[in-house]
Enzyme design. Sequence first.
Site, short mmCIF file in Angstrom:
data_model
loop_
_atom_site.label_atom_id
_atom_site.label_comp_id
_atom_site.label_asym_id
_atom_site.label_seq_id
_atom_site.Cartn_x
_atom_site.Cartn_y
_atom_site.Cartn_z
N ASN A 222 1.08 -1.09 0.14
CA ASN A 222 -0.10 -0.06 -0.02
C ASN A 222 0.84 1.24 0.12
OD1 ASN A 222 0.77 0.27 2.59
ND2 ASN A 222 -0.94 -0.08 3.49
N LYS A 223 2.01 1.41 -0.23
CA LYS A 223 2.98 2.40 -0.05
C LYS A 223 2.69 3.16 -1.67
CE LYS A 223 4.11 1.99 4.00
NZ LYS A 223 4.60 0.92 4.78
N THR A 224 3.74 4.14 -1.60
CA THR A 224 3.57 5.02 -2.89
C THR A 224 3.98 4.32 -4.22
OG1 THR A 224 5.49 6.23 -2.34
CG2 THR A 224 3.54 7.25 -1.57
#
Length: 389
Positions: A189-191
């Site tokens: 779910n990170k950038t």
Amino acid sequence: MSTQPQAFLPYALPEIGEEEITEVVDALRSGWITTGPKARQFEHDFSAFLGDSSLHSLAVNSATAGLHLALEGLGVGPGDEVITTTHTFTATAEVVRYLGADVRLVDIDPATLCIDPKLVEAAITPRTKAIMPVHYAGLAADMPAILAIAQRHGLKVVEDAAHALPSTQGGRLIGTLDSDATVFSFYANKTMTTGEGGMLVTRDAELAQRARVMRLHGMNRDAFDRFTAKVPSWYYEVVAPGFKYNLTDIAAAMGLHQLKKVRAFQQRRAAIAARFDMAFAGLPLITPPGPAAGDLHAWHLYALRLGKDAAITRDRFIESLFEQGIGCSVHYIPLHLHPYWRDRYQLQAAQFPHSQLAYERLISLPIYTRMSDADVDRVIAAVRRALGG
Ligand SMILES: *Cc1c(COP(=O)(O)O)cnc(C)c1O
């Protein structure tokens, strides 16, 4: 009004394109699926992205691994203390305990929700070895103040930049500041994502060399470099009880293409944040702080706080959003509330008033590139309805 049920809008989703899929398949077909040419290319591309040829980028299988390697390489061990924020994910602090050192948690600046440098300085003892700021939500912590404190007291600085690709401060990308090491996360779910993965970045050649060895079982590859012609390829020497922290080529294959898109991803996230900010002005909400003029905020999180005048509790607000088909989350349940940290250091909420108050009012809204403008509007409408508008 139409009451047709809409699909649930998840809190987060990765954006994986055909490029990533083709590259992963290429790794699978190549016969080389663990750390190899794609991981090496990913490291090379990452340093190029940061634009600083003095940087060493080491691909690892999580940011947690990268933080552990950074502290290990800087010599953190039993008897040492590392200062970080209570307002973070447990990974930031747990790596300190892996090394037998102790964690000193401090409160946040209530405006930015990032570690408060004044409290860092007040927490320094003769045992303090390092400071670990967290760029909460993708907004850079006050690095000029933290680096100045570190310099005054002879401390190391390791940035937990799990949220902060690509964020800038004073026009410089996080990863290129004057800390000892910076660690990024490529969790789902990170950038940007490699499924699981991370990158340790440092200018310190000695730290880079130690982390490279410790990343793979403590196997010293210098033997290869020094005697390439004389030593057979099966030969290696174990110089330390290292870890198993290498990134696979399957994961790096995704990273190669995610990295090319990460600036476009940031622009979309920033556009969603701007749309939220505009829609929420005038409501009983505290919208998250933006970056300094001219700087980039990675917008990993859009962390909204209920205002004092909101006629609803945080828990009820989240329930209402879920009832309306909107996923959301809370970042973070502060470390001082978790049994392990609370009990080990006898922590009380009153020691961390700003993190505690923020926690009681925080909601992370969905903010990701696959959201359409209609999805964003749906979130806005759900927020209004939850507030009783
Ligand atoms: C996600 C995250 C980590 C850990 O990242 P992994 O890649 O999952 O190990 C560490 N710190 C913060 C603040 C995070 O959000």
